[in-house]
Design an enzyme around this catalytic site. Structure first.
Site, PDB file in Angstrom:
ATOM      1  CE  LYS A  34      -0.715   0.184   5.032  1.00 22.51           C
ATOM      2  NZ  LYS A  34       0.026   1.433   5.252  1.00 22.51           N
ATOM      3  CB  THR A  35       3.987   2.279   1.757  1.00 24.65           C
ATOM      4  OG1 THR A  35       3.434   2.018   3.049  1.00 24.65           O
ATOM      5  CG2 THR A  35       4.835   3.541   1.819  1.00 24.65           C
ATOM      6  CG  ASP A  72      -1.187   4.590   5.009  1.00 23.90           C
ATOM      7  OD1 ASP A  72      -1.865   3.619   4.627  1.00 23.90           O
ATOM      8  OD2 ASP A  72       0.000   4.492   5.373  1.00 23.90           O
ATOM      9  CD  GLU A  73      -2.148   1.563   8.451  1.00 21.39           C
ATOM     10  OE1 GLU A  73      -3.184   0.877   8.513  1.00 21.39           O
ATOM     11  OE2 GLU A  73      -1.012   1.079   8.355  1.00 21.39           O
ATOM     12  CD  GLN A 122      -3.402  -5.073   8.293  1.00 19.94           C
ATOM     13  OE1 GLN A 122      -2.398  -4.865   8.959  1.00 19.94           O
ATOM     14  NE2 GLN A 122      -3.399  -4.969   6.968  1.00 19.94           N
ATOM     15  NE  ARG A 162       1.449  -7.355  11.211  1.00 17.24           N
ATOM     16  CZ  ARG A 162       1.106  -6.528  10.239  1.00 17.24           C
ATOM     17  NH1 ARG A 162       1.835  -5.460   9.977  1.00 17.24           N
ATOM     18  NH2 ARG A 162       0.028  -6.752   9.498  1.00 17.24           N
TER      19      ARG A 162
END
Length: 753
Positions: free
Chosen positions: A32-33, A218-219, A249, A602
């Protein structure tokens, strides 16, 4: 078009869809980044958008820094003009320009967590409120929730159904009053005040809408109500809003995050385009299959399935230990035994609660394993750092009574608390700030000439620093504060290891100041420096280059990715936690399941899940059953060591199945042949609930319809109805704060008031 060559089809679609509302559902590790940074570069290089007109909002300073660096590399000189910052930093920069419109000065102070606690203590003293009945932490949490819901003290007064509710509203009102008197805002106020600014002053909103014609967030799954409204207002003119997030998430409900913002995005923006990023570049397929198997049990989610072309990788392991001590030792020793494959810095141990860290720390120390505890004492929360920051705030001229009171006797000057109280009372009676009261201390009743001289010496230090601040950089000003105040001198005179460590921390602060871009006398830069320090999050302190095992909670692990992950404490009552189980609200369990999903994803190469059959809780040994999240993973996906998580257990009462816990010995009601790994209910708990161990049937309640009851999570309410079900009573309660809830009596543990 070179920008697009390294992107997959879905990433490319997300980058090229530049106009209108766009929801990018980005699964864990899906890049995504990369999409956000390439999208910014694409807008500039291919669409001819002025970088000045692009805003990218993140949640941590670390993420903002990484995004800015990537955009700079993609766009060279133009990338630096893109505004990339956190929500709070963005609002802070906007408010610095317009704070006067809301009645603040441009040098307003930001209160961090410790500051707000100190202020709340003062509020309770002012109102003569017992902090045992109304703990500061609880009050600050309630006030924060109210602000995140746009609820004012007046609103709280109107909704208060009893004396307690009215008292909390009174505290909220006084808290805001004292914040205003100190020309200060807490973190929630920064967002709330920016929305108020935009709402009350349309011309200000219009100027920022013209500035930010393309907005990326973002997020997005972690946004709250106020953040949603801030973004909505900014994007309402041009409509070019791109949000990136993953509802799977969303794990910060306790901080006010509202998952509906992402689940209902298309309702708020009917013409929105939805793009799913499901290809994972981080983890092996075995790890992803495990994550998918768990999260699919959530009903409140947007359907998506992570996949990868990296291959199966190591099997996911499940290990069951006899005790929590054995679990900690087993994990730590296994990390040490596999150093040829995974360096210490490649490993992370994740757990549900902070209390679990102690055993892992002890084992790491015992076996000389370097580790980093993330979520411990934040660098900027350390005493010496907060002292120096308080000096800087005072030198800036901020009307911040708490900062001045913090340092008036630091280092020791012989100015006691009684004197501070007299100064504060004088300031309050005269309607002036605390620092102004210091300048006339020789005229205040009860302060003798000797004490007045000491106060004058402190004022002289501050005024001397104010005189030279215009010719100093931030680094030089920090050094001047340390020297002129005598702070470093006092630490050196202590000649202790602790004092040396504190000096090293101050030196690190000086390093931070040296890295901050500014010119001598630039007061705007100094304000931004103080603002950035106040907003630093724990995750920002994690150094990727450190070769140490990371110990942290799963909530703190957001954004982490390492080759090896151990998820510890996979037990009912611990993960998911007992409060989530007993609340009777399925959304609480779903949030816990999302947290498990975050922990699993993770890991890049190796994932191990573990549980302990018994664990010490509040000084008592408790037996536990394996977490439902383990049982949701198909057996063929797990390589099991120890007892199978699906081994047949004896028939237990309903409350025992769901983690109420029991003593390891001493209860005559406990079956002696119970297998390890089972939860056995204590005799006292069974008696309270009116159950029998043989049938698990609830036979009586201590309350009836019309009675007032208290719930551990929902607070107080009135019993509206009771239905006698086959296995349990279903109790409907009209709660004062959260409305009507239907609960199972054995889980809810309602207490009659």
């Amino acid at each position: 078009m070179q920008l697009l060559e390294t992107l997959n089809d879905k990433q490319r679609e997300a980058v090229e869809t530049t106009e209108g509302a766009v929801l990018i559902l980005a699964g864990a590790g899906s890049g995504k980044t990369r999409v956000l940074t390439h999208r910014a570069a694409y807008l500039i290089s291919e669409k001819g958008v002025d970088p000045w007109n692009i805003l990218a909002i993140t949640f941590t300073n670390k993420a903002a820094g990484e995004m800015k660096e990537r955009i700079d590399r993609l766009c060279e000189e133009d990338g630096g003009k893109v505004w990339v910052a956190t929500f709070h930093a963005t609002c802070g920069r906007i408010l610095r320009r317009h704070a006067e419109l809301l009645g603040y000065t441009s040098n307003y102070t930001i209160y961090d967590t410790d500051d707000t606690k100190a202020l709340m203590k003062r509020v309770l003293k002012t109102l003569d409120v017992d902090n045992k009945m109304y703990p500061e932490r609880m009050l600050l949490s309630v006030i924060s929730s109210a602000k995140n819901s746009f609820e004012t003290p007046d609103d709280m007064y109107k909704q208060a159904g009893d004396y307690r509710g009215r008292k909390i509203a009174e505290v909220y009102e006084e808290y805001q009053k004292q914040l205003r008197a100190n020309d200060a805002m807490d973190f929630d106020d920064m967002l709330l005040n920016t929305v108020e600014l935009f709402t009350r002053f349309p011309e200000v909103l219009l100027s920022w809408q013209e500035r930010f014609r393309y907005i990326m967030v973002d997020e997005y799954q972690d946004t709250n109500t106020v953040q949603f409204e801030f973004v909505r207002l900014l994007a309402s003119k041009y409509g070019n809003l791109c949000v990136v997030g993953d509802d799977d998430q969303s794990i910060y409900k306790f901080r006010g995050a509202d998952i509906r913002n992402i689940l209902e995005f298309e309702q708020y923006f009917p013409k929105a385009r939805v793009i799913k990023l499901e290809q994972n570049y981080r983890s092996s397929s075995n790890i992803l299959n495990t994550a998918n198997a768990v999260i699919k049990h959530n009903r409140g989610r947007k359907a998506k399935t992570l996949w990868t072309d990296k291959g199966g990788g190591d099997p996911v392991e499940y290990r069951e230990y006899s005790t929590a001590y054995d679990e900690a030792e087993g994990i730590v020793m296994d990390i040490k035994a596999n150093l040829r494959r995974f360096a210490y810095g490649d490993c992370a141990v994740l757990y549900r609660t902070n209390a679990q860290s102690r055993l892992f720390e002890e084992k790491c120390v015992l076996y000389s394993i370097p580790y980093k505890l993330v979520g411990g004492v934040n660098f900027y929360q350390r005493r010496e750092i907060k002292d120096i920051i308080a000096y800087l705030k005072t030198v800036v001229g901020a009307k911040d009574d708490l900062s001045v009171q913090r340092i008036i006797n630091v280092p020791r000057r012989g100015i006691g608390q009684t004197t501070v109280t007299r100064l504060a009372d004088y300031a309050a009676s005269e309607g002036i700030d605390f620092y102004e009261a210091l300048t006339c201390a020789d005229r205040i009743s009860g302060i003798n000439s000797g004490t007045a001289a000491k106060i004058a010496g402190f004022v002289s230090v501050i005024e001397g620093l104010r005189e030279v601040r215009g010719s100093l950089s931030i680094k030089e000003l920090v050094e001047a504060v340390c020297e002129k105040s005598g702070y470093i001198k006092e630490l050196r005179e202590e000649k202790t290891i602790e004092a040396e460590s504190r000096i090293e921390n101050i030196e690190e602060l000086i390093n931070k100041a040296a890295e901050f871009p500014d010119e001598p006398g630039d007061m705007t830069a100094l304000s931004q420096f103080l603002e950035e320090v106040a907003l630093v999050a724990d995750v920002d302190t994690l150094d990727d280059d450190e070769n140490r095992v990371v110990l942290m909670t799963m909530h703190g692990a957001k954004g982490l990715e390492v080759p090896r992950v151990d998820l510890a404490g996979m037990e009912e009552g611990l993960f998911p936690g007992y409060m989530s189980i007993s609340s009777g609200d399925e959304s609480d369990i779903e949030e816990e399941r999302r947290l498990c999903y975050v922990g699993i994803t993770r890991a890049k190469e190796k994932l191990t899940l573990s549980a302990a059959r018994e664990r010490m809780v509040n000084g008592e040994t408790r037996f536990s059953q394996v977490s439902r999240f383990i049982k949701e993973i198909p057996e063929e996906m797990l390589e099991t060591e120890g007892k199978s998580p699906r081994a047949k257990s004896p028939v237990l009462p309903e409350y025992a199945k769901y983690g109420m816990g029991a003593r390891a010995s001493g209860s005559a009601a406990e079956p002696r042949n119970a297998r390890p790994g089972s939860v056995i209910g204590s005799g006292s708990a069974a008696a309270y609930l009116g159950k029998t161990l043989e049938t698990g049937r609830l036979t009586k309640l201590s309350y009836g319809v019309g009675d007032r009851v208290r719930h551990i999570k929902f607070g107080e309410g009135t019993v509206a109805a009771i239905e006698d079900g086959k296995r349990d009573f279903e109790v409907t309660v009209d709660f004062d704060r959260v409305g009507s809830k239907k609960l199972f009596a054995s889980f809810a543990k309602l207490e009659k008031i």
